[in-house]
Design an enzyme around this catalytic site. Structure first.
Site, mmCIF file in Angstrom:
data_model
loop_
_atom_site.group_PDB
_atom_site.id
_atom_site.type_symbol
_atom_site.label_atom_id
_atom_site.label_comp_id
_atom_site.label_asym_id
_atom_site.label_seq_id
_atom_site.Cartn_x
_atom_site.Cartn_y
_atom_site.Cartn_z
ATOM 1 N N LEU B 60 0.718 -1.062 0.047
ATOM 2 C CA LEU B 60 -0.053 0.079 -0.091
ATOM 3 C C LEU B 60 0.812 1.280 0.047
ATOM 4 O O LEU B 60 0.963 1.890 1.005
ATOM 5 C CB LEU B 60 -0.929 -0.219 1.387
ATOM 6 C CG LEU B 60 -2.251 -0.214 1.188
ATOM 7 C CD1 LEU B 60 -2.823 -1.359 0.430
ATOM 8 C CD2 LEU B 60 -3.064 -0.104 2.579
ATOM 9 N N PRO B 61 1.502 1.462 -1.035
ATOM 10 C CA PRO B 61 2.342 2.784 -1.145
ATOM 11 C C PRO B 61 1.465 4.020 -0.705
ATOM 12 O O PRO B 61 0.441 4.414 -1.497
ATOM 13 C CB PRO B 61 2.969 3.014 -2.392
ATOM 14 C CG PRO B 61 2.399 1.700 -3.322
ATOM 15 C CD PRO B 61 1.326 1.153 -2.403
ATOM 16 N N HIS B 62 2.051 4.933 0.114
ATOM 17 C CA HIS B 62 1.364 6.203 0.211
ATOM 18 C C HIS B 62 2.458 7.072 0.907
ATOM 19 O O HIS B 62 3.149 6.723 1.267
ATOM 20 C CB HIS B 62 0.132 5.964 1.025
ATOM 21 C CG HIS B 62 0.394 5.246 2.393
ATOM 22 N ND1 HIS B 62 0.434 3.876 2.585
ATOM 23 C CD2 HIS B 62 0.378 6.098 3.638
ATOM 24 C CE1 HIS B 62 0.549 3.675 3.702
ATOM 25 N NE2 HIS B 62 0.687 5.021 4.535
ATOM 26 N N ALA B 63 2.013 8.566 0.743
ATOM 27 C CA ALA B 63 2.850 9.562 1.595
ATOM 28 C C ALA B 63 1.863 10.557 2.549
ATOM 29 O O ALA B 63 0.577 10.330 2.435
ATOM 30 C CB ALA B 63 3.813 10.214 0.650
ATOM 31 N N PHE B 99 -2.772 5.337 -2.528
ATOM 32 C CA PHE B 99 -3.873 6.093 -2.256
ATOM 33 C C PHE B 99 -3.110 7.536 -2.004
ATOM 34 O O PHE B 99 -2.078 7.762 -1.461
ATOM 35 C CB PHE B 99 -4.721 5.619 -1.094
ATOM 36 C CG PHE B 99 -4.274 5.375 0.092
ATOM 37 C CD1 PHE B 99 -3.730 4.312 0.443
ATOM 38 C CD2 PHE B 99 -4.156 6.447 1.064
ATOM 39 C CE1 PHE B 99 -3.015 4.052 1.704
ATOM 40 C CE2 PHE B 99 -3.694 6.257 2.361
ATOM 41 C CZ PHE B 99 -2.949 5.018 2.587
#
Lengths: 107, 148
Positions: B60-63, B99
């Site tokens: 789940l890549p996110h920043a 997301f």
């Protein structure tokens, strides 16, 4: 009907942790909420960032195994959870840790 | 939050960074993120370790919102060949779900729905064996309807 009896006189404070605090830990929180509901354990589950963990005063911290070492002193019980969407893993590990702490016993 | 054009399958990625860049490109394409959000997602993995691989094969890549999120959105990619993120329990990864969140509150509902979908192993299996982006879109739509 739960097979276990929760022994504390107040809800269990559970904190789910990830690095950023907005995504993964929230997902872990939801799976945890489902898990404790199925175990009939009254609990207040919150999610947060690694850096806030110590100040949170939680009874139990759930995080990925690779964060457990640095969270060791942040709560009486710190559990590494491999999958954030597997409630069976959470239930199993919670039961064991709570039994060891004397906070849960077989009914 | 999720549109069919934000889903791509059969993508080739050289390594985890390449995979994160490719899904980041989708977020930029659909106007959900500034280009700098992509590097922010990569930095997050580098700083925090591969904690974003939340279950077997799914990352789940996110920043953070301040790092270039423009609107709430989801993107999904399926890789032809899985890549290693360095998570000993859940590698290798073949599904990435990225997301963008513009603030804590507005994204909580979307994330909690994502959690409810991924909590059901059958949904993950269906997504993994899907052979088109529209199939994945339908799976998610159906799963959302059944939990609401």
């Amino acid at each position: 009907m739960s097979k276990y009896r929760y022994k504390l006189d107040r809800p269990l404070k559970i904190l789910t942790i990830c690095g950023v605090g907005m995504g993964s830990s929230l997902i872990l929180r939801m799976t945890t909420e489902t898990a404790v509901k199925e175990l009939d354990i009254p609990a207040k589950v919150e999610h947060g960032v690694l850096t806030e963990a110590k100040a949170a005063g939680a009874d139990v911290i759930l995080a990925q195994p690779l964060h457990v070492e640095e969270l060791k002193d942040a709560a009486p019980i710190v559990i590494g959870i491999k999958s954030f969407v597997n409630k069976e893993e959470i239930k199993e590990k919670l039961i064991e840790a709570l039994k060891n702490a004397g906070w849960l016993e077989e009914a | 939050m999720l549109k069919p054009e934000a889903i791509k399958i059969d993508l080739e990625a050289l390594d985890w960074k390449d995979a994160v860049r490719k899904i980041g490109d989708i977020l930029v394409e659909i106007g959900a993120a500034e280009p700098r959000y992509i590097e922010a997602m990569i930095k997050t993995v580098q700083e925090m370790g591969p904690y974003i691989v939340i279950t077997k094969g799914i990352a789940l890549p996110h920043a953070r919102p301040a790092e270039g999120a423009k609107k709430n959105a989801l993107a999904i990619i399926k890789l032809k060949k899985p890549v290693e993120f360095g998570n000993p329990d859940n590698d290798p990864v073949d599904i990435l779900i990225a997301f963008t969140a513009i603030d804590n509150k507005s994204h909580t509902k979307a994330l909690s729905q994502l959690a409810k979908i991924l909590m059901v192993q059958e949904n993950i299996d269906k997504i993994r064996s899907a052979s088109s982006p529209t199939e994945i879109y339908d799976i998610i739509k159906k799963a959302l309807e059944s939990i609401n």
